[in-house]
Motif scaffolding. Structure first.
Motif, mmCIF file in Angstrom:
data_model
loop_
_atom_site.group_PDB
_atom_site.id
_atom_site.type_symbol
_atom_site.label_atom_id
_atom_site.label_comp_id
_atom_site.label_asym_id
_atom_site.label_seq_id
_atom_site.Cartn_x
_atom_site.Cartn_y
_atom_site.Cartn_z
ATOM 1 N N ARG A 1 -110.296 32.916 97.029
ATOM 2 C CA ARG A 1 -109.277 32.316 97.886
ATOM 3 C C ARG A 1 -109.737 32.284 99.345
ATOM 4 O O ARG A 1 -109.519 31.301 100.056
ATOM 5 N N LYS B 1 -112.353 29.570 99.786
ATOM 6 C CA LYS B 1 -111.704 28.260 99.823
ATOM 7 C C LYS B 1 -111.063 28.014 101.186
ATOM 8 O O LYS B 1 -111.152 26.911 101.728
ATOM 9 N N THR C 1 -116.848 19.853 97.255
ATOM 10 C CA THR C 1 -115.560 20.010 96.578
ATOM 11 C C THR C 1 -115.149 21.467 96.690
ATOM 12 O O THR C 1 -115.980 22.368 96.557
ATOM 13 N N PRO D 1 -113.720 25.033 95.751
ATOM 14 C CA PRO D 1 -113.696 25.770 94.486
ATOM 15 C C PRO D 1 -112.268 25.960 93.991
ATOM 16 O O PRO D 1 -111.333 26.067 94.779
ATOM 17 N N LYS D 2 -112.122 25.968 92.686
ATOM 18 C CA LYS D 2 -110.812 26.197 92.079
ATOM 19 C C LYS D 2 -110.453 27.673 92.217
ATOM 20 O O LYS D 2 -111.293 28.543 92.032
ATOM 21 N N VAL D 3 -109.198 27.918 92.551
ATOM 22 C CA VAL D 3 -108.715 29.291 92.686
ATOM 23 C C VAL D 3 -107.688 29.541 91.603
ATOM 24 O O VAL D 3 -106.746 28.763 91.431
ATOM 25 N N GLU D 4 -107.909 30.594 90.898
ATOM 26 C CA GLU D 4 -107.005 30.976 89.803
ATOM 27 C C GLU D 4 -105.669 31.436 90.373
ATOM 28 O O GLU D 4 -105.623 32.189 91.332
ATOM 29 N N ARG D 5 -104.593 30.964 89.775
ATOM 30 C CA ARG D 5 -103.258 31.376 90.219
ATOM 31 C C ARG D 5 -102.693 32.395 89.246
ATOM 32 O O ARG D 5 -102.787 32.223 88.031
#
Length: 67
Positions: free
Chosen positions: A23, A26, A54, A56-60
């Motif tokens: 997080r 990002k 792009t 990065p995807k952050v896990e929720r």
């Protein structure tokens, strides 16, 4: 930009010696992307190297429900 992303995700540590959270990485990239886009809009930058990155995807986490 890619080198910064790889460094932040793999080698950079907090003062406590822990790795930086995804997080946080990002957030850093978001700030850099907006700053460079602003500089480009103002005519101070001809090419924005952050456009191609792009985030990065952050896990929720699923919130806990009260019983």
């Amino acid at each position: 930009m890619r080198g910064l992303l790889v460094y932040a995700q793999t080698q950079h540590c907090t003062p406590q010696g822990r790795q930086v959270s995804p997080r946080t990485v990002k957030q850093w990239l978001t700030v850099i992307k907006f700053f460079l886009a602003w500089k480009q809009q103002r005519g101070r930058l001809h090419y924005n190297p952050a456009e191609e990155i792009t985030l990065p995807k952050v896990e929720r986490n699923v919130p806990l429900a009260l019983n």
